[in-house]
Motif scaffolding. Structure first.
Motif, PDB file in Angstrom:
ATOM      1  N   LYS A 149       0.815  -1.222   0.000  1.00 53.80           N
ATOM      2  CA  LYS A 149       0.000   0.000   0.000  1.00 53.80           C
ATOM      3  C   LYS A 149       0.847   1.269   0.000  1.00 53.80           C
ATOM      4  CE  LYS A 149      -3.822   2.238   2.463  1.00 53.80           C
ATOM      5  NZ  LYS A 149      -4.819   2.102   3.552  1.00 53.80           N
ATOM      6  N   TYR A 150       1.951   1.253   0.764  1.00 54.33           N
ATOM      7  CA  TYR A 150       2.750   2.466   0.947  1.00 54.33           C
ATOM      8  C   TYR A 150       4.140   2.387   0.319  1.00 54.33           C
ATOM      9  CZ  TYR A 150      -0.808   3.634   4.450  1.00 54.33           C
ATOM     10  OH  TYR A 150      -1.994   3.919   5.097  1.00 54.33           O
ATOM     11  N   ASN A 151       4.427   1.313  -0.376  1.00 54.51           N
ATOM     12  CA  ASN A 151       5.770   1.105  -0.921  1.00 54.51           C
ATOM     13  C   ASN A 151       6.810   1.219   0.192  1.00 54.51           C
ATOM     14  OD1 ASN A 151       7.715   0.588  -2.918  1.00 54.51           O
ATOM     15  ND2 ASN A 151       8.041   2.773  -3.296  1.00 54.51           N
ATOM     16  N   ALA A 152       6.508   0.568   1.311  1.00 49.73           N
ATOM     17  CA  ALA A 152       7.323   0.689   2.518  1.00 49.73           C
ATOM     18  C   ALA A 152       8.326  -0.453   2.633  1.00 49.73           C
ATOM     19  CB  ALA A 152       6.413   0.692   3.743  1.00 49.73           C
ATOM     20  N   ASN A 153       9.292  -0.271   3.532  1.00 50.55           N
ATOM     21  CA  ASN A 153      10.218  -1.345   3.877  1.00 50.55           C
ATOM     22  C   ASN A 153      10.036  -1.656   5.356  1.00 50.55           C
ATOM     23  OD1 ASN A 153      12.313  -3.242   3.717  1.00 50.55           O
ATOM     24  ND2 ASN A 153      13.800  -1.734   4.427  1.00 50.55           N
ATOM     25  N   ILE A 154       9.442  -2.805   5.647  1.00 48.39           N
ATOM     26  CA  ILE A 154       9.157  -3.207   7.025  1.00 48.39           C
ATOM     27  C   ILE A 154       9.979  -4.445   7.349  1.00 48.39           C
ATOM     28  CG2 ILE A 154       7.375  -4.036   8.605  1.00 48.39           C
ATOM     29  CD1 ILE A 154       5.365  -2.398   6.894  1.00 48.39           C
ATOM     30  N   ILE A 155      10.687  -4.389   8.471  1.00 48.71           N
ATOM     31  CA  ILE A 155      11.599  -5.454   8.877  1.00 48.71           C
ATOM     32  C   ILE A 155      11.097  -6.073  10.176  1.00 48.71           C
ATOM     33  CG2 ILE A 155      13.966  -6.009   9.562  1.00 48.71           C
ATOM     34  CD1 ILE A 155      14.775  -3.382   8.001  1.00 48.71           C
ATOM     35  N   LEU A 156      10.903  -7.381  10.177  1.00 49.05           N
ATOM     36  CA  LEU A 156      10.514  -8.082  11.402  1.00 49.05           C
ATOM     37  C   LEU A 156      11.780  -8.564  12.097  1.00 49.05           C
ATOM     38  CD1 LEU A 156       7.416 -10.146  10.182  1.00 49.05           C
ATOM     39  CD2 LEU A 156       7.494  -7.843  11.169  1.00 49.05           C
ATOM     40  N   LEU A 157      12.034  -8.017  13.269  1.00 51.23           N
ATOM     41  CA  LEU A 157      13.251  -8.312  14.016  1.00 51.23           C
ATOM     42  C   LEU A 157      13.127  -9.667  14.712  1.00 51.23           C
ATOM     43  CD1 LEU A 157      15.801  -6.539  14.449  1.00 51.23           C
ATOM     44  CD2 LEU A 157      14.810  -5.846  16.646  1.00 51.23           C
ATOM     45  N   ASN A 158      14.209 -10.417  14.710  1.00 53.98           N
ATOM     46  CA  ASN A 158      14.229 -11.731  15.355  1.00 53.98           C
ATOM     47  C   ASN A 158      14.765 -11.576  16.779  1.00 53.98           C
ATOM     48  OD1 ASN A 158      14.235 -14.473  15.919  1.00 53.98           O
ATOM     49  ND2 ASN A 158      16.194 -14.840  14.886  1.00 53.98           N
ATOM     50  N   VAL A 159      13.845 -11.483  17.743  1.00 55.02           N
ATOM     51  CA  VAL A 159      14.254 -11.308  19.140  1.00 55.02           C
ATOM     52  C   VAL A 159      13.477 -12.276  20.028  1.00 55.02           C
ATOM     53  CG1 VAL A 159      14.897  -8.876  18.896  1.00 55.02           C
ATOM     54  CG2 VAL A 159      12.553  -9.477  19.517  1.00 55.02           C
ATOM     55  N   ALA A 160      14.060 -12.561  21.190  1.00 60.08           N
ATOM     56  CA  ALA A 160      13.370 -13.369  22.184  1.00 60.08           C
ATOM     57  C   ALA A 160      12.213 -12.561  22.767  1.00 60.08           C
ATOM     58  CB  ALA A 160      14.337 -13.778  23.295  1.00 60.08           C
ATOM     59  N   ASN A 161      11.151 -13.240  23.130  1.00 61.55           N
ATOM     60  CA  ASN A 161       9.998 -12.578  23.722  1.00 61.55           C
ATOM     61  C   ASN A 161      10.225 -12.426  25.229  1.00 61.55           C
ATOM     62  OD1 ASN A 161       7.501 -11.484  24.271  1.00 61.55           O
ATOM     63  ND2 ASN A 161       6.464 -13.468  24.339  1.00 61.55           N
ATOM     64  N   ILE A 162      10.701 -11.242  25.609  1.00 62.81           N
ATOM     65  CA  ILE A 162      10.947 -10.957  27.024  1.00 62.81           C
ATOM     66  C   ILE A 162       9.753 -10.175  27.549  1.00 62.81           C
ATOM     67  CG2 ILE A 162      12.473  -9.814  28.667  1.00 62.81           C
ATOM     68  CD1 ILE A 162      14.757 -10.230  26.762  1.00 62.81           C
TER      69      ILE A 162
END
Length: 203
Positions: A149-162
């Motif tokens: 929709k927005y021509n965006a760059n979205i990054i899902l970070l790989n982190v532990a769920n603290i």
């Protein structure tokens, strides 16, 4: 080109999960600097009790001592009026800087409710960490939708769920329970010395 990570929040108070996420973002995305940006007057929390910004700013300064390439900005605190993310990014944006805005999964799901989401997604790479509230599938679906929709760059970070939150820490302080498991030692000492939250921290 410099690569700056922006870690916004009320930091009421800042805790170890904030530092962990900032560190992982820096390492995984090869960022030059992480800028902690304590909110001055956040619009989405205007009806909630937030301690004075001078205390929150000092707690962030204490928390990041010893962390290479971490810094704090008082821009949103010094700014007059409400603090909107699109304005902050516009202020930081330069031709020789690439911005990475670090936010939780709830922010990704709600960003279209923010002021000028199109401008936000144009001016930064939107970096998302998951607090466990949403499934990976939900976040991936939202990521694809917003990128298209927005021509965006979205990054899902790989982190532990603290599972640490500022609200949980405040509740424990009010109940007189220990919180030294969740906070940098200097931050806890500052809270005690300034009697920022209710409760007997020596129980």
């Amino acid at each position: 080109m410099k690569r700056y990570g922006i870690m916004g929040g009320t930091f009421n108070p800042i805790h170890l999960a904030h530092l962990y996420i900032a560190y992982e973002a820096k390492e995984q995305l090869d960022l030059d600097t992480i800028i902690f940006m304590p909110a001055g007057n956040p619009p989405h929390k205007k009806n909630k009790s937030i301690i004075d910004s001078s205390f929150r700013l000092e707690m962030v300064n204490l928390a990041i001592e010893g962390y290479k390439d971490f810094m704090v900005s008082n821009y949103e605190i010094e700014k007059q009026g409400l603090s909107f993310t699109y304005e902050t990014l516009k202020t930081l944006k330069r031709d020789d800087v690439e911005l990475y805005f670090i936010a939780g999964g709830d922010s990704l799901m709600d960003i279209e409710k923010w002021r000028n989401p199109d401008q936000i997604l144009e001016d930064c790479n939107f970096v998302v960490f998951n607090r466990g509230k949403f499934s990976i599938e939900e976040l991936e679906k939202q990521k694809i939708k917003l990128e298209e929709k927005y021509n965006a760059n979205i990054i899902l970070l790989n982190v532990a769920n603290i599972d640490i939150s500022s609200s949980m820490i405040r509740e424990r302080l009010e109940e007189g329970k220990r919180v030294d498991f969740f906070l940098p030692n200097k931050v806890l000492k500052y809270i005690v010395d300034n009697r920022l939250y209710e409760g007997d921290l020596n129980d």
